[in-house]
Each structure stands twice: as C-alpha cells, then as structure tokens.
Write a protein that holds these residues in place. Sequence first.
Motif, PDB file in Angstrom:
ATOM      1  N   ALA A 119       0.842  -1.197   0.000  1.00 36.76           N
ATOM      2  CA  ALA A 119       0.000   0.000   0.000  1.00 36.76           C
ATOM      3  C   ALA A 119       0.875   1.245   0.000  1.00 36.76           C
ATOM      4  O   ALA A 119       1.954   1.275   0.569  1.00 36.76           O
ATOM      5  CB  ALA A 119      -0.918  -0.005   1.214  1.00 36.76           C
ATOM      6  N   SER A 120       0.392   2.265  -0.634  1.00 36.92           N
ATOM      7  CA  SER A 120       1.089   3.541  -0.706  1.00 36.92           C
ATOM      8  C   SER A 120       0.355   4.551   0.158  1.00 36.92           C
ATOM      9  O   SER A 120      -0.868   4.536   0.238  1.00 36.92           O
ATOM     10  CB  SER A 120       1.106   4.016  -2.162  1.00 36.92           C
ATOM     11  N   SER A 121       1.103   5.419   0.793  1.00 40.88           N
ATOM     12  CA  SER A 121       0.497   6.435   1.639  1.00 40.88           C
ATOM     13  C   SER A 121       0.779   7.815   1.057  1.00 40.88           C
ATOM     14  O   SER A 121       1.857   8.372   1.281  1.00 40.88           O
ATOM     15  CB  SER A 121       1.047   6.339   3.057  1.00 40.88           C
ATOM     16  N   PRO A 122      -0.180   8.367   0.308  1.00 41.42           N
ATOM     17  CA  PRO A 122       0.032   9.705  -0.252  1.00 41.42           C
ATOM     18  C   PRO A 122       0.269  10.752   0.832  1.00 41.42           C
ATOM     19  O   PRO A 122       1.038  11.691   0.624  1.00 41.42           O
ATOM     20  CB  PRO A 122      -1.268   9.988  -1.008  1.00 41.42           C
ATOM     21  N   GLU A 123      -0.351  10.583   1.991  1.00 45.86           N
ATOM     22  CA  GLU A 123      -0.176  11.546   3.073  1.00 45.86           C
ATOM     23  C   GLU A 123       1.274  11.572   3.552  1.00 45.86           C
ATOM     24  O   GLU A 123       1.838  12.640   3.797  1.00 45.86           O
ATOM     25  CB  GLU A 123      -1.106  11.222   4.250  1.00 45.86           C
ATOM     26  N   LYS A 124       1.882  10.393   3.673  1.00 48.32           N
ATOM     27  CA  LYS A 124       3.277  10.321   4.126  1.00 48.32           C
ATOM     28  C   LYS A 124       4.220  10.900   3.075  1.00 48.32           C
ATOM     29  O   LYS A 124       5.200  11.557   3.402  1.00 48.32           O
ATOM     30  CB  LYS A 124       3.661   8.885   4.461  1.00 48.32           C
ATOM     31  N   LYS A 125       3.905  10.654   1.815  1.00 50.15           N
ATOM     32  CA  LYS A 125       4.736  11.207   0.739  1.00 50.15           C
ATOM     33  C   LYS A 125       4.651  12.735   0.728  1.00 50.15           C
ATOM     34  O   LYS A 125       5.661  13.426   0.573  1.00 50.15           O
ATOM     35  CB  LYS A 125       4.315  10.631  -0.608  1.00 50.15           C
ATOM     36  N   GLN A 126       3.451  13.255   0.889  1.00 53.38           N
ATOM     37  CA  GLN A 126       3.285  14.715   0.915  1.00 53.38           C
ATOM     38  C   GLN A 126       3.964  15.320   2.147  1.00 53.38           C
ATOM     39  O   GLN A 126       4.554  16.394   2.064  1.00 53.38           O
ATOM     40  CB  GLN A 126       1.800  15.092   0.882  1.00 53.38           C
ATOM     41  N   ARG A 136      19.636  17.411  -5.256  1.00 55.42           N
ATOM     42  CA  ARG A 136      19.122  16.086  -4.899  1.00 55.42           C
ATOM     43  C   ARG A 136      17.841  16.201  -4.079  1.00 55.42           C
ATOM     44  O   ARG A 136      16.879  15.465  -4.298  1.00 55.42           O
ATOM     45  CB  ARG A 136      20.188  15.317  -4.125  1.00 55.42           C
ATOM     46  N   LEU A 137      17.831  17.150  -3.131  1.00 55.56           N
ATOM     47  CA  LEU A 137      16.625  17.346  -2.316  1.00 55.56           C
ATOM     48  C   LEU A 137      15.447  17.781  -3.187  1.00 55.56           C
ATOM     49  O   LEU A 137      14.324  17.308  -3.010  1.00 55.56           O
ATOM     50  CB  LEU A 137      16.887  18.379  -1.222  1.00 55.56           C
ATOM     51  N   ALA A 138      15.703  18.679  -4.142  1.00 58.58           N
ATOM     52  CA  ALA A 138      14.636  19.127  -5.039  1.00 58.58           C
ATOM     53  C   ALA A 138      14.115  17.955  -5.875  1.00 58.58           C
ATOM     54  O   ALA A 138      12.906  17.807  -6.082  1.00 58.58           O
ATOM     55  CB  ALA A 138      15.146  20.250  -5.937  1.00 58.58           C
ATOM     56  N   SER A 139      15.027  17.106  -6.325  1.00 60.45           N
ATOM     57  CA  SER A 139      14.633  15.938  -7.113  1.00 60.45           C
ATOM     58  C   SER A 139      13.786  14.974  -6.285  1.00 60.45           C
ATOM     59  O   SER A 139      12.755  14.467  -6.762  1.00 60.45           O
ATOM     60  CB  SER A 139      15.889  15.234  -7.629  1.00 60.45           C
ATOM     61  N   GLU A 140      14.202  14.714  -5.056  1.00 63.26           N
ATOM     62  CA  GLU A 140      13.440  13.819  -4.178  1.00 63.26           C
ATOM     63  C   GLU A 140      12.068  14.406  -3.866  1.00 63.26           C
ATOM     64  O   GLU A 140      11.066  13.690  -3.846  1.00 63.26           O
ATOM     65  CB  GLU A 140      14.212  13.549  -2.885  1.00 63.26           C
ATOM     66  N   LYS A 141      12.009  15.702  -3.619  1.00 65.99           N
ATOM     67  CA  LYS A 141      10.741  16.370  -3.326  1.00 65.99           C
ATOM     68  C   LYS A 141       9.790  16.229  -4.511  1.00 65.99           C
ATOM     69  O   LYS A 141       8.618  15.883  -4.354  1.00 65.99           O
ATOM     70  CB  LYS A 141      10.995  17.847  -3.014  1.00 65.99           C
ATOM     71  N   HIS A 142      10.317  16.449  -5.710  1.00 64.80           N
ATOM     72  CA  HIS A 142       9.495  16.316  -6.914  1.00 64.80           C
ATOM     73  C   HIS A 142       9.009  14.881  -7.087  1.00 64.80           C
ATOM     74  O   HIS A 142       7.837  14.641  -7.394  1.00 64.80           O
ATOM     75  CB  HIS A 142      10.296  16.767  -8.132  1.00 64.80           C
ATOM     76  N   ALA A 143       9.906  13.921  -6.870  1.00 63.48           N
ATOM     77  CA  ALA A 143       9.530  12.514  -7.027  1.00 63.48           C
ATOM     78  C   ALA A 143       8.461  12.111  -6.015  1.00 63.48           C
ATOM     79  O   ALA A 143       7.518  11.393  -6.358  1.00 63.48           O
ATOM     80  CB  ALA A 143      10.766  11.618  -6.873  1.00 63.48           C
ATOM     81  N   LEU A 144       8.592  12.570  -4.772  1.00 62.20           N
ATOM     82  CA  LEU A 144       7.581  12.248  -3.760  1.00 62.20           C
ATOM     83  C   LEU A 144       6.225  12.829  -4.134  1.00 62.20           C
ATOM     84  O   LEU A 144       5.199  12.174  -3.991  1.00 62.20           O
ATOM     85  CB  LEU A 144       8.022  12.785  -2.391  1.00 62.20           C
ATOM     86  N   SER A 145       6.225  14.051  -4.615  1.00 61.40           N
ATOM     87  CA  SER A 145       4.959  14.687  -5.002  1.00 61.40           C
ATOM     88  C   SER A 145       4.350  13.994  -6.217  1.00 61.40           C
ATOM     89  O   SER A 145       3.151  13.750  -6.273  1.00 61.40           O
ATOM     90  CB  SER A 145       5.194  16.164  -5.314  1.00 61.40           C
ATOM     91  N   PHE A 150       0.188   7.321  -8.676  1.00 61.73           N
ATOM     92  CA  PHE A 150      -0.588   6.229  -8.092  1.00 61.73           C
ATOM     93  C   PHE A 150      -2.083   6.516  -8.203  1.00 61.73           C
ATOM     94  O   PHE A 150      -2.876   5.636  -8.524  1.00 61.73           O
ATOM     95  CB  PHE A 150      -0.220   6.006  -6.621  1.00 61.73           C
ATOM     96  N   HIS A 151      -2.461   7.750  -7.941  1.00 59.60           N
ATOM     97  CA  HIS A 151      -3.875   8.127  -8.016  1.00 59.60           C
ATOM     98  C   HIS A 151      -4.398   7.934  -9.445  1.00 59.60           C
ATOM     99  O   HIS A 151      -5.464   7.351  -9.659  1.00 59.60           O
ATOM    100  CB  HIS A 151      -4.054   9.574  -7.568  1.00 59.60           C
ATOM    101  N   ASN A 152      -3.646   8.420 -10.423  1.00 60.51           N
ATOM    102  CA  ASN A 152      -4.058   8.271 -11.828  1.00 60.51           C
ATOM    103  C   ASN A 152      -4.103   6.809 -12.254  1.00 60.51           C
ATOM    104  O   ASN A 152      -5.005   6.403 -12.996  1.00 60.51           O
ATOM    105  CB  ASN A 152      -3.132   9.070 -12.745  1.00 60.51           C
ATOM    106  N   ASP A 153      -3.135   6.008 -11.781  1.00 61.60           N
ATOM    107  CA  ASP A 153      -3.151   4.571 -12.094  1.00 61.60           C
ATOM    108  C   ASP A 153      -4.394   3.908 -11.512  1.00 61.60           C
ATOM    109  O   ASP A 153      -5.037   3.080 -12.165  1.00 61.60           O
ATOM    110  CB  ASP A 153      -1.901   3.879 -11.548  1.00 61.60           C
ATOM    111  N   ASP A 154      -4.732   4.270 -10.270  1.00 61.61           N
ATOM    112  CA  ASP A 154      -5.925   3.688  -9.633  1.00 61.61           C
ATOM    113  C   ASP A 154      -7.185   4.026 -10.422  1.00 61.61           C
ATOM    114  O   ASP A 154      -8.054   3.167 -10.630  1.00 61.61           O
ATOM    115  CB  ASP A 154      -6.070   4.193  -8.198  1.00 61.61           C
TER     116      ASP A 154
END
Length: 143
Positions: A38-45, A108-117, A123-127
């Motif tokens: 399971a993925s947690s969009p809240e944790k990613k945000q 790197r931080l900007a890249s990770e932030k973008h990837a998390l967002s 995932f939402h679009n795939d669902d």
Amino acid sequence: MAWDEWKQIKNDVAAQRTDSMRLDQLAPAAGGDGPDLASSPEKKQAAAKAINDDLERDVERDGKHAAESVKAVVKELSARDGYGWDTSGALKKAHRTWEQQVKALLGRLASEKHALSKTGIDFHNDDIGIGSLLAPPSAIDDY
C-alpha cells in the motif's frame, strides 16, 4: 586422492543436491499473506513538505554560514606583506568543493521532493485508470 575416489565424492554430492528453486522471502505480516504494498500519499506529501520547509532552507542557510566563516579565515591568512599562509589557498579550494557539494545536495533534495509529489499523483491516476478498466459496463455503453 585417486581418481575413483574423487569421482565417488562428486557423485555423492550430486546425489544430495536438489534441482528445485527456492525463493527467500519475508514471513507474511500478521493476518496477511504477503508484503504490504500500500502507498500512503499523506506520508509522501509530508516528506515532500519537510524537504521544502526544513531541509532545503537549512542546507542553504548552513552552506552560506560556512562561506562567511571561510572568507574571514582566508582573509586573515592571506598575504599582506608578500607572504601568506599556504592554508589560505587550500581553504579556498576546499570551500569551492563545499559549495559544489551544497549545490548538489540542494539539487538532490529538489529531485526527491518532486519525485515524492509526483508519485502520489501517478498512483492516483493509475488507480483511476485501472478502476475504469475493471468497472462493469453500464447501460449507457450499449447505446
């Protein structure tokens, strides 16, 4: 060791060997039959927000703080009467490397932030896409 003895050892080892494949895996979670995917969009945000609000700002601030300190030391150790400390030039070189590393870390931080967002959106679009493929046809589709 004689050839016959070597041949017998090889045959014994081959007889004990099984040709089946075994995949190692974690034990299933309590009450479940496999890993939790399971993925947690809240944790990613929340992680993206922490990078944006805290980490990037702190890295930038601390990187500038180091620059101010190094410039002051370089000035004190530089040549005034034609002679200076070797440390001055070495500090300048070390500081250039520091600045490059701070810049790389911010990237790197900007890249990770973008990837998390982006992951949450993907995932939402795939669902939604999978849900539309699996949904039973409606009466409107017949017309």
